[in-house]
Write a protein that holds these residues in place. Sequence first.
Motif, PDB file in Angstrom:
ATOM      1  N   VAL A  96       0.861  -1.187   0.000  1.00 63.06           N
ATOM      2  CA  VAL A  96       0.000   0.000   0.000  1.00 63.06           C
ATOM      3  C   VAL A  96       0.894   1.233   0.000  1.00 63.06           C
ATOM      4  O   VAL A  96       1.685   1.433   0.917  1.00 63.06           O
ATOM      5  N   ALA A  97       0.748   2.036  -1.053  1.00 60.38           N
ATOM      6  CA  ALA A  97       1.493   3.300  -1.138  1.00 60.38           C
ATOM      7  C   ALA A  97       0.627   4.433  -0.592  1.00 60.38           C
ATOM      8  O   ALA A  97      -0.586   4.469  -0.827  1.00 60.38           O
ATOM      9  N   THR A  98       1.232   5.341   0.145  1.00 57.63           N
ATOM     10  CA  THR A  98       0.513   6.472   0.738  1.00 57.63           C
ATOM     11  C   THR A  98       1.005   7.773   0.135  1.00 57.63           C
ATOM     12  O   THR A  98       2.207   7.971  -0.043  1.00 57.63           O
ATOM     13  N   CYS A  99       0.064   8.635  -0.185  1.00 52.88           N
ATOM     14  CA  CYS A  99       0.430   9.922  -0.779  1.00 52.88           C
ATOM     15  C   CYS A  99       1.309  10.742   0.171  1.00 52.88           C
ATOM     16  O   CYS A  99       1.093  10.730   1.386  1.00 52.88           O
ATOM     17  N   PRO A 100       2.265  11.485  -0.366  1.00 47.01           N
ATOM     18  CA  PRO A 100       3.034  12.419   0.478  1.00 47.01           C
ATOM     19  C   PRO A 100       2.179  13.629   0.833  1.00 47.01           C
ATOM     20  O   PRO A 100       1.189  13.928   0.172  1.00 47.01           O
ATOM     21  N   GLY A 101       2.539  14.309   1.874  1.00 48.06           N
ATOM     22  CA  GLY A 101       1.796  15.495   2.280  1.00 48.06           C
ATOM     23  C   GLY A 101       0.685  15.156   3.256  1.00 48.06           C
ATOM     24  O   GLY A 101       0.700  14.117   3.920  1.00 48.06           O
ATOM     25  N   ASP A 102      -0.302  16.055   3.362  1.00 52.18           N
ATOM     26  CA  ASP A 102      -1.440  15.843   4.253  1.00 52.18           C
ATOM     27  C   ASP A 102      -2.525  15.089   3.497  1.00 52.18           C
ATOM     28  O   ASP A 102      -3.170  15.636   2.595  1.00 52.18           O
ATOM     29  N   VAL A 103      -2.710  13.829   3.845  1.00 50.21           N
ATOM     30  CA  VAL A 103      -3.671  12.983   3.133  1.00 50.21           C
ATOM     31  C   VAL A 103      -5.089  13.395   3.509  1.00 50.21           C
ATOM     32  O   VAL A 103      -5.458  13.423   4.686  1.00 50.21           O
ATOM     33  N   THR A 104      -5.885  13.714   2.507  1.00 51.18           N
ATOM     34  CA  THR A 104      -7.261  14.126   2.738  1.00 51.18           C
ATOM     35  C   THR A 104      -8.274  13.055   2.343  1.00 51.18           C
ATOM     36  O   THR A 104      -9.438  13.135   2.705  1.00 51.18           O
ATOM     37  N   HIS A 105      -7.814  12.044   1.591  1.00 53.71           N
ATOM     38  CA  HIS A 105      -8.725  10.977   1.181  1.00 53.71           C
ATOM     39  C   HIS A 105      -7.920   9.709   0.897  1.00 53.71           C
ATOM     40  O   HIS A 105      -6.850   9.767   0.285  1.00 53.71           O
ATOM     41  N   ALA A 106      -8.432   8.568   1.351  1.00 48.22           N
ATOM     42  CA  ALA A 106      -7.813   7.271   1.063  1.00 48.22           C
ATOM     43  C   ALA A 106      -8.906   6.224   0.947  1.00 48.22           C
ATOM     44  O   ALA A 106      -9.851   6.214   1.745  1.00 48.22           O
ATOM     45  N   ALA A 107      -8.805   5.354  -0.059  1.00 53.08           N
ATOM     46  CA  ALA A 107      -9.836   4.339  -0.279  1.00 53.08           C
ATOM     47  C   ALA A 107      -9.231   3.137  -0.981  1.00 53.08           C
ATOM     48  O   ALA A 107      -8.184   3.243  -1.634  1.00 53.08           O
ATOM     49  N   GLN A 108      -9.888   1.986  -0.851  1.00 57.04           N
ATOM     50  CA  GLN A 108      -9.464   0.762  -1.526  1.00 57.04           C
ATOM     51  C   GLN A 108     -10.614   0.226  -2.359  1.00 57.04           C
ATOM     52  O   GLN A 108     -11.761   0.206  -1.930  1.00 57.04           O
ATOM     53  N   SER A 109     -10.282  -0.250  -3.550  1.00 56.34           N
ATOM     54  CA  SER A 109     -11.261  -0.885  -4.426  1.00 56.34           C
ATOM     55  C   SER A 109     -10.911  -2.356  -4.573  1.00 56.34           C
ATOM     56  O   SER A 109      -9.788  -2.696  -4.971  1.00 56.34           O
ATOM     57  N   GLY A 110     -11.849  -3.247  -4.223  1.00 53.68           N
ATOM     58  CA  GLY A 110     -11.615  -4.680  -4.363  1.00 53.68           C
ATOM     59  C   GLY A 110     -10.898  -5.292  -3.178  1.00 53.68           C
ATOM     60  O   GLY A 110     -10.544  -4.612  -2.210  1.00 53.68           O
ATOM     61  N   ASP A 111     -10.656  -6.600  -3.262  1.00 52.66           N
ATOM     62  CA  ASP A 111      -9.968  -7.360  -2.212  1.00 52.66           C
ATOM     63  C   ASP A 111      -8.934  -8.280  -2.839  1.00 52.66           C
ATOM     64  O   ASP A 111      -9.025  -8.642  -4.014  1.00 52.66           O
ATOM     65  N   TRP A 112      -7.981  -8.670  -2.012  1.00 50.81           N
ATOM     66  CA  TRP A 112      -6.914  -9.568  -2.463  1.00 50.81           C
ATOM     67  C   TRP A 112      -7.300 -11.019  -2.197  1.00 50.81           C
ATOM     68  O   TRP A 112      -7.779 -11.349  -1.116  1.00 50.81           O
ATOM     69  N   SER A 113      -7.055 -11.894  -3.184  1.00 56.23           N
ATOM     70  CA  SER A 113      -7.287 -13.328  -2.985  1.00 56.23           C
ATOM     71  C   SER A 113      -6.522 -14.107  -4.051  1.00 56.23           C
ATOM     72  O   SER A 113      -6.092 -13.542  -5.068  1.00 56.23           O
ATOM     73  N   THR A 114      -6.364 -15.407  -3.806  1.00 57.49           N
ATOM     74  CA  THR A 114      -5.684 -16.302  -4.748  1.00 57.49           C
ATOM     75  C   THR A 114      -6.532 -17.541  -4.953  1.00 57.49           C
ATOM     76  O   THR A 114      -6.982 -18.154  -3.975  1.00 57.49           O
ATOM     77  N   SER A 115      -6.764 -17.917  -6.199  1.00 58.05           N
ATOM     78  CA  SER A 115      -7.500 -19.141  -6.513  1.00 58.05           C
ATOM     79  C   SER A 115      -6.683 -19.971  -7.497  1.00 58.05           C
ATOM     80  O   SER A 115      -5.916 -19.427  -8.300  1.00 58.05           O
TER      81      SER A 115
END
Length: 408
Positions: free
Chosen positions: A326-345
């Motif tokens: 997970v990479a985080t934006c530099p500076g003052d983060v005003t929004h963070a979100a994730q789309s989807g989930d991790w899995s292995t089949s």
Amino acid sequence: MKDKFQFATVVLAWELVFCSLLVAGLPALQPDVSHRTVDARELPADQYARLKTLALSGARALSSLRVRNPQISGNGVDFAVNATLDEQREYLSRSRSLEKRPSQIMLRREAPNFGMLSGAVFSPLPCSTPTITSVNGRAVGAIFTPRLSDNHFRIEGCGFGAKAGDVRLEAEGQVTSLESSTQTIALQLENSDAWSDEQIDVQLDPRISGIPDSSVALVIQLADGRRAELSGCRFIAIRGEPTMLKRISTSWVKLSATTTSFGSIRQLEYVSPASYGEDFPGNAASASAIVVRSDADPFAAGSDAFDFPMLNPGWVVENVAIQNYVATCPGDVTHAAQSGDWSTSFSAHGFTVAWASNTCVSFIPPMFRFSMSSSQYAVKVWVTGPIGTEPLRSAHVQPRSEILLRKE
């Protein structure tokens, strides 16, 4: 000129702060909703690229689990092979306890597909020529393996003669260069009384190594020069220790097409073996491969398919470990979100990684906005197969595989 100097000074200061946090192992700055990014300006392209590289290379590693392929058993072979070996072992146990002779046995007609013999119907077998009727009760699809618990084979039939001859396995069908070593595999008599006109008890050398799984025919060479043959058998080797693949060819990977609302994403990279790179987390360098996606605009989750059709006979994927970041934006983060989930089949010849994407937006004083969506993961793949053999033919081992589909 003064404004440019002030801007460069501010960006440099944020780079130093961001790097120090990464080195110290501290989390990125927490969201501060007091800064509004709606009216903020976009960073100049070169400054954005520098901060994006810092964010991707310093991405935080999440927990990585090593997942076992549920389609193979604990001994490294598929469940159908184990089921056949169980049947052969049970038949041999019953046969030895009852000491039935081959002349009292015939095929069980109500279930011929199993290839197993039964004492339910009795009929004498005509024997004008030497004939093999079964191996450990199987008339079709007998399996030979040096595995200790299953390395006992009772060959039943007629016309073998009173004097011992030679018993062996011969390669059947189209033979590859790797399988040329299976042209002949000798079988040994279990004892001095193991040969009779209607029954032969044999075993394989338990130390056999360097021979792949293969289709074979059982051949009995009689003392008088004649031979009997039973085709459609299989040799299954003992499995060696799992081996981690150092490289995964690009031809074995199908990367999901990834787009934003404005078109294709700006960065999509696949590198194998994983190595140090400006956009790669440092601890990903020991992986079999790494996949990196990024863009200034959000993109949805997806999946990548890994298929291994060119593994040598008997070799299969045993375990997979996915390390996502997970990479985080530099500076003052005003929004963070994730789309989807991790899995292995897992599939018949490989596996699929369902990956998530992370989006962050931040404010960089005095007036700039930074936004980035990214998905990064490193994959380690362990394979297992016949002891003493290699997982890949040399023709399919590439020194380096790299796909740079897009990087703007």
